[in-house]
Write a protein that holds these residues in place. Sequence first.
Motif, PDB file in Angstrom:
ATOM      1  N   SER A 180       0.662  -1.210  -0.021  1.00  0.00           N
ATOM      2  CA  SER A 180      -0.094  -0.173  -0.099  1.00  0.00           C
ATOM      3  C   SER A 180       0.818   1.258   0.100  1.00  0.00           C
ATOM      4  CB  SER A 180      -1.092   0.046   1.217  1.00  0.00           C
ATOM      5  OG  SER A 180      -0.108  -0.138   2.463  1.00  0.00           O
ATOM      6  N   TYR A 181       2.113   1.228   0.010  1.00  0.00           N
ATOM      7  CA  TYR A 181       2.801   2.442   0.054  1.00  0.00           C
ATOM      8  C   TYR A 181       3.732   2.543  -1.182  1.00  0.00           C
ATOM      9  CZ  TYR A 181       2.098   2.521   5.304  1.00  0.00           C
ATOM     10  OH  TYR A 181       1.652   2.737   6.403  1.00  0.00           O
ATOM     11  N   PRO A 182       3.299   3.437  -2.092  1.00  0.00           N
ATOM     12  CA  PRO A 182       4.173   3.742  -3.583  1.00  0.00           C
ATOM     13  C   PRO A 182       5.456   4.473  -3.043  1.00  0.00           C
ATOM     14  CG  PRO A 182       2.327   5.160  -3.295  1.00  0.00           C
ATOM     15  CD  PRO A 182       2.146   4.183  -2.179  1.00  0.00           C
ATOM     16  N   GLU A 183       6.452   4.367  -3.980  1.00  0.00           N
ATOM     17  CA  GLU A 183       7.469   5.123  -3.691  1.00  0.00           C
ATOM     18  C   GLU A 183       7.483   6.734  -3.985  1.00  0.00           C
ATOM     19  OE1 GLU A 183      10.767   6.151  -2.298  1.00  0.00           O
ATOM     20  OE2 GLU A 183      10.881   3.924  -2.741  1.00  0.00           O
ATOM     21  N   ILE A 192       3.078  12.415  -6.910  1.00  0.00           N
ATOM     22  CA  ILE A 192       2.613  11.499  -5.883  1.00  0.00           C
ATOM     23  C   ILE A 192       1.077  11.441  -5.713  1.00  0.00           C
ATOM     24  CG2 ILE A 192       2.592  11.538  -3.256  1.00  0.00           C
ATOM     25  CD1 ILE A 192       5.295  12.682  -3.591  1.00  0.00           C
ATOM     26  N   GLU A 193       0.424  12.534  -5.951  1.00  0.00           N
ATOM     27  CA  GLU A 193      -0.951  12.651  -6.190  1.00  0.00           C
ATOM     28  C   GLU A 193      -1.748  11.590  -6.939  1.00  0.00           C
ATOM     29  OE1 GLU A 193      -3.067  16.254  -6.218  1.00  0.00           O
ATOM     30  OE2 GLU A 193      -1.743  17.321  -4.660  1.00  0.00           O
ATOM     31  N   GLU A 194      -1.015  11.454  -8.218  1.00  0.00           N
ATOM     32  CA  GLU A 194      -1.501  10.576  -9.246  1.00  0.00           C
ATOM     33  C   GLU A 194      -1.365   9.138  -8.615  1.00  0.00           C
ATOM     34  OE1 GLU A 194      -3.009  11.027 -12.088  1.00  0.00           O
ATOM     35  OE2 GLU A 194      -3.014  13.029 -12.212  1.00  0.00           O
ATOM     36  N   MET A 195      -0.053   8.880  -8.013  1.00  0.00           N
ATOM     37  CA  MET A 195      -0.058   7.501  -7.453  1.00  0.00           C
ATOM     38  C   MET A 195      -1.278   6.988  -6.427  1.00  0.00           C
ATOM     39  SD  MET A 195       4.003   6.923  -7.250  1.00  0.00           S
ATOM     40  CE  MET A 195       4.213   8.176  -5.866  1.00  0.00           C
ATOM     41  N   PHE A 196      -1.776   8.083  -5.951  1.00  0.00           N
ATOM     42  CA  PHE A 196      -2.581   7.673  -4.950  1.00  0.00           C
ATOM     43  C   PHE A 196      -4.017   7.656  -5.428  1.00  0.00           C
ATOM     44  CE2 PHE A 196       0.875   8.412  -1.994  1.00  0.00           C
ATOM     45  CZ  PHE A 196       0.484   7.325  -0.754  1.00  0.00           C
ATOM     46  N   ARG A 197      -4.272   8.118  -6.496  1.00  0.00           N
ATOM     47  CA  ARG A 197      -5.595   8.302  -7.070  1.00  0.00           C
ATOM     48  C   ARG A 197      -6.099   6.681  -7.696  1.00  0.00           C
ATOM     49  NH1 ARG A 197      -5.256  13.920 -10.602  1.00  0.00           N
ATOM     50  NH2 ARG A 197      -5.559  15.108  -9.080  1.00  0.00           N
ATOM     51  N   PRO A 198      -7.382   6.770  -7.786  1.00  0.00           N
ATOM     52  CA  PRO A 198      -7.901   5.345  -8.225  1.00  0.00           C
ATOM     53  C   PRO A 198      -7.314   5.150  -9.660  1.00  0.00           C
ATOM     54  CG  PRO A 198      -9.640   6.515  -7.178  1.00  0.00           C
ATOM     55  CD  PRO A 198      -8.616   7.477  -7.333  1.00  0.00           C
ATOM     56  N   GLY A 199      -6.818   3.932  -9.961  1.00  0.00           N
ATOM     57  CA  GLY A 199      -6.393   3.602 -11.218  1.00  0.00           C
ATOM     58  C   GLY A 199      -4.663   4.025 -11.361  1.00  0.00           C
ATOM     59  N   PRO A 201      -0.631   3.634 -10.285  1.00  0.00           N
ATOM     60  CA  PRO A 201       0.213   2.270 -10.293  1.00  0.00           C
ATOM     61  C   PRO A 201       0.239   1.371  -9.152  1.00  0.00           C
ATOM     62  CG  PRO A 201       1.624   4.308 -10.066  1.00  0.00           C
ATOM     63  CD  PRO A 201       0.254   4.903 -10.464  1.00  0.00           C
ATOM     64  N   LYS A 202       0.395   0.431  -9.088  1.00  0.00           N
ATOM     65  CA  LYS A 202       0.562  -0.453  -8.033  1.00  0.00           C
ATOM     66  C   LYS A 202       1.752  -0.136  -7.305  1.00  0.00           C
ATOM     67  CE  LYS A 202      -3.100  -3.060  -9.144  1.00  0.00           C
ATOM     68  NZ  LYS A 202      -4.382  -2.727  -8.489  1.00  0.00           N
ATOM     69  N   PRO A 203       1.669  -0.162  -5.962  1.00  0.00           N
ATOM     70  CA  PRO A 203       2.838   0.676  -4.995  1.00  0.00           C
ATOM     71  C   PRO A 203       4.104  -0.265  -5.375  1.00  0.00           C
ATOM     72  CG  PRO A 203       1.001   0.364  -3.725  1.00  0.00           C
ATOM     73  CD  PRO A 203       0.488  -0.292  -4.940  1.00  0.00           C
ATOM     74  N   TRP A 204       4.125  -1.560  -5.631  1.00  0.00           N
ATOM     75  CA  TRP A 204       5.109  -2.299  -5.841  1.00  0.00           C
ATOM     76  C   TRP A 204       5.664  -2.203  -7.019  1.00  0.00           C
ATOM     77  CZ3 TRP A 204       0.450  -4.536  -4.421  1.00  0.00           C
ATOM     78  CH2 TRP A 204      -0.134  -5.074  -5.635  1.00  0.00           C
TER      79      TRP A 204
END
Length: 245
Positions: A180-183, A192-199, A201-204
């Motif tokens: 659950s924690y993206p880089e 960073i906001e894009e990474m936490f939005r629906p759709g 990238p997967k955190p890993w």
Amino acid sequence: MTYYVVYVFSMAGLTGNINLISSGIQYALFILFTTITFFFIDRTGRRPLLIYGAIGMGICQFVVGGVLGTYGVPVPEGVGGNQNVVISVSGSPSYTVIAFSYLLIIVYALTLAPVAWVYAAEVWSLETRAYGMALATIANWLFNFALGLFVPPAFHNISWKTFIIFGVLCFAAAVQAFVSYPETAKKSLEEIEEMFRPGGPKPWQTKVGGSHLDTHVQDVIDEQRKGSLASMGEKPAVVQKEATL
């Protein structure tokens, strides 16, 4: 380990001033290794430190709990009259307990201790950062308060199994960070906001760097360099033309 290392060292047979001095060493280690983190935290990224730090701490917890459970001698009246310390080891097992207690502090200082605050600051947008960090700080101290209340009776009632509980929680924290924690290292707030939005990238699947802003800056630099090289290439032709005239 940080708050009640005096109790842990009492279980390992340390008493009096030796116990106090030994417990004071952990704070020196904490300061030293937290400072070291400053030099590599951006190169390694946040995810590896959170994941492997939690795993390392979990291993240390299991080792301390396993040694106390295997070699510990029950002391119902409490070691040194302390009713919260009802188990004791001596000899080589006691050295193992002390060593892995220090090792846990070192791993924590290198990883979760500084990274948790860095990561908490990076995942909030500009509009919500003040509120987010306030909530993170409140949560941190509430759980510290709960931890302070939980550990002494846990040492008294379940003894070495307390370390097994925290070891399991450390491994659970590693799993949580992985899924659950993206880089966030070397990325812009917008990315960073894009990474936490629906759709997103997967955190890993995320990694250090790869910022679109860095790419754009590099493109501008490359264009300027090409323009400079082109200008330098035209000058000899101009000089040759003038010489011919």
